[in-house]
Scaffold this active site. Structure first.
Site, PDB file in Angstrom:
ATOM      1  N   TRP A 116       1.663  -4.276   3.989  1.00 60.89           N
ATOM      2  CA  TRP A 116       1.960  -2.971   3.389  1.00 60.89           C
ATOM      3  C   TRP A 116       2.133  -1.913   4.456  1.00 60.89           C
ATOM      4  O   TRP A 116       3.019  -1.042   4.343  1.00 60.89           O
ATOM      5  CB  TRP A 116       0.873  -2.586   2.374  1.00 60.89           C
ATOM      6  N   ASP A 183      -2.675   5.177   2.824  1.00 64.04           N
ATOM      7  CA  ASP A 183      -2.334   4.388   1.640  1.00 64.04           C
ATOM      8  C   ASP A 183      -3.655   3.772   1.193  1.00 64.04           C
ATOM      9  O   ASP A 183      -4.189   2.873   1.848  1.00 64.04           O
ATOM     10  CB  ASP A 183      -1.313   3.302   2.025  1.00 64.04           C
ATOM     11  N   LYS A 207      -4.909  -0.660  -9.557  1.00 67.70           N
ATOM     12  CA  LYS A 207      -6.131  -1.394  -9.188  1.00 67.70           C
ATOM     13  C   LYS A 207      -7.333  -0.626  -9.754  1.00 67.70           C
ATOM     14  O   LYS A 207      -7.825  -0.970 -10.809  1.00 67.70           O
ATOM     15  CB  LYS A 207      -6.237  -1.586  -7.674  1.00 67.70           C
TER      16      LYS A 207
END
Ligand code: PMP
Length: 373
Positions: A116, A183, A207
């Protein structure tokens, strides 16, 4: 005809009987209570005779939903007045490009801790110079780099606080000479964070915040408006702030799901309370991985081990048992524990809503499988 389809019946019957332990990496487990409340709101929102899916995003009912969701996120994370809280489209991935679009004038610094981070770096390179201050790619991202210098001439420094695929996590809030951008898709709300140390924190909701379809962004207002390039409205954080995330139609149902999940977390005692539970869940699972002769962790350094995504593989001498253990775990109700293809083995995502009972069920399956050999 459909009724006779025994395969369909068999799946339905089985899944009804067996308790599922949902270790999915995202979209992931949602508390029962939140699912029930969402279902009610889909049928009839607060008794108004309309679904949350069929009211205007400009109605007083929906304004109340999005405002409470933003203010709960603010309350749960003790977000200071210097920062705004907004909901954007396009998940964390669109923010990979929105961050440099809004903040990168000349040069940005990035820490490369996984897939990511690499994707965020790729987007930033479209807007200016990118200095990767350190990377753990040399060891397939199994650690968090420690000795690096954040360049004082960078417009910002970007980190990925939790590496969902590789099971590593930055658990402390860095001191950065330039705005710190994080992030935090897969560890937001899992531990207390000193938001005042960050210029911007973003992530996909799917999440710890709620269902998929919306991203959260916490922005220190004074870092905006400094780049010289024009920014399209839907990519401009200022437009989201000025319009209370209602410049266009948001993902109304997802925002509603987030509100219910944030209320659930508040009722549970907030981030400090869930952090204590998260530490316990992670500890007993890592302890079993370290103890059980069949398994080994993928992240050797305890300090770097994620408390949200626990990654492990078969010990060298038991490699050929991987598929068998996976099958056994599935037969015991485990869902989503197959590791990402770039790591292999297993990944147990133990996000906020995953109960201790599910972690214990996984540990039990690991012990039982060991005893069978
Ligand atoms: N960053 C991290 C750390 C993630 O775990 C994910 C998704 N799993 C993303 C970014 C991408 O999120 P999205 O699918 O919302 O774009």
């Amino acid at each position: 005809m459909y009724k006779k389809c025994s395969w369909v019946n068999c799946i339905t019957d089985k899944s009804k009987k067996m308790k599922k332990h949902n270790f999915n990496a995202g979209p992931s487990i949602i508390p029962e209570q939140v699912k029930e409340q969402t279902a009610k709101g889909i049928l009839d929102l607060n008794g108004i005779g309309l679904s949350v899916m069929e009211i205007s995003h400009r109605s007083k009912e929906f304004s109340a939903i999005i405002e409470e969701a933003a203010s709960l996120l603010r309350e749960l994370l003790f977000v200071p007045d210097s920062h705004s809280v907004v909901f954007t489209h396009g998940g964390a991935s669109l923010n990979f490009c929105m961050v440099p679009y809004n903040l990168l004038e000349k040069k940005a610094a990035y820490l490369d801790t996984g897939s990511w981070s690499s994707k965020a770096i790729k987007e930033a390179k479209l807007f200016g110079e990118v200095e990767v201050v350190a990377s753990s790619k040399d060891k397939n991202y199994t650690y968090i780099p420690k000795n690096f210098t954040i360049p004082a001439n960078a417009d910002y420094f970007h980190i990925t606080t939790n590496n969902t695929i590789f099971g590593t996590e930055i658990k402390k809030d860095f001191n950065s000479p330039v705005p710190l951008i994080a992030d935090a898709s897969s560890d937001i709300l899992s531990r207390p964070m000193d938001v005042s140390k960050y210029g911007l924190i973003y992530g996909g909701a799917q999440k710890n915040v709620g269902p998929a379809g919306v991203a959260f962004v916490i922005i220190r207002k004074d870092i905006l408006g400094k780049v010289t390039r024009p920014i399209p409205s839907m990519l401009d954080y200022r437009i989201y702030i000025e319009n209370g995330s209602l410049y266009n139609t948001p993902a109304c149902l997802s925002v509603y799901g987030c509100l219910l999940m944030l209320r659930w977390l508040k009722n549970l005692g907030g981030v400090k309370a869930i952090h204590k539970i998260n530490l316990e869940k992670a500890k007993i699972l890592y302890d079993e991985i370290d103890r059980n002769k069949l398994f080994k962790p993928t992240v050797p350094n305890e300090e770097d081990r994620s408390i949200m995504n626990v990654t492990f593989v078969m010990a060298d001498e038991y490699q050929e048992k991987e598929a068998d253990f996976l099958q056994y775990a599935i037969s015991q109700g485990m869902v989503g524990i197959k590791g990402h293809r770039s790591v292999g083995g297993f990944r147990a995502s133990i996000y906020n809503p995953l109960p201790m009972e599910s972690v214990k069920a996984l540990i039990k399956a690991m012990k039982e499988f060991e005893a069978k050999l």
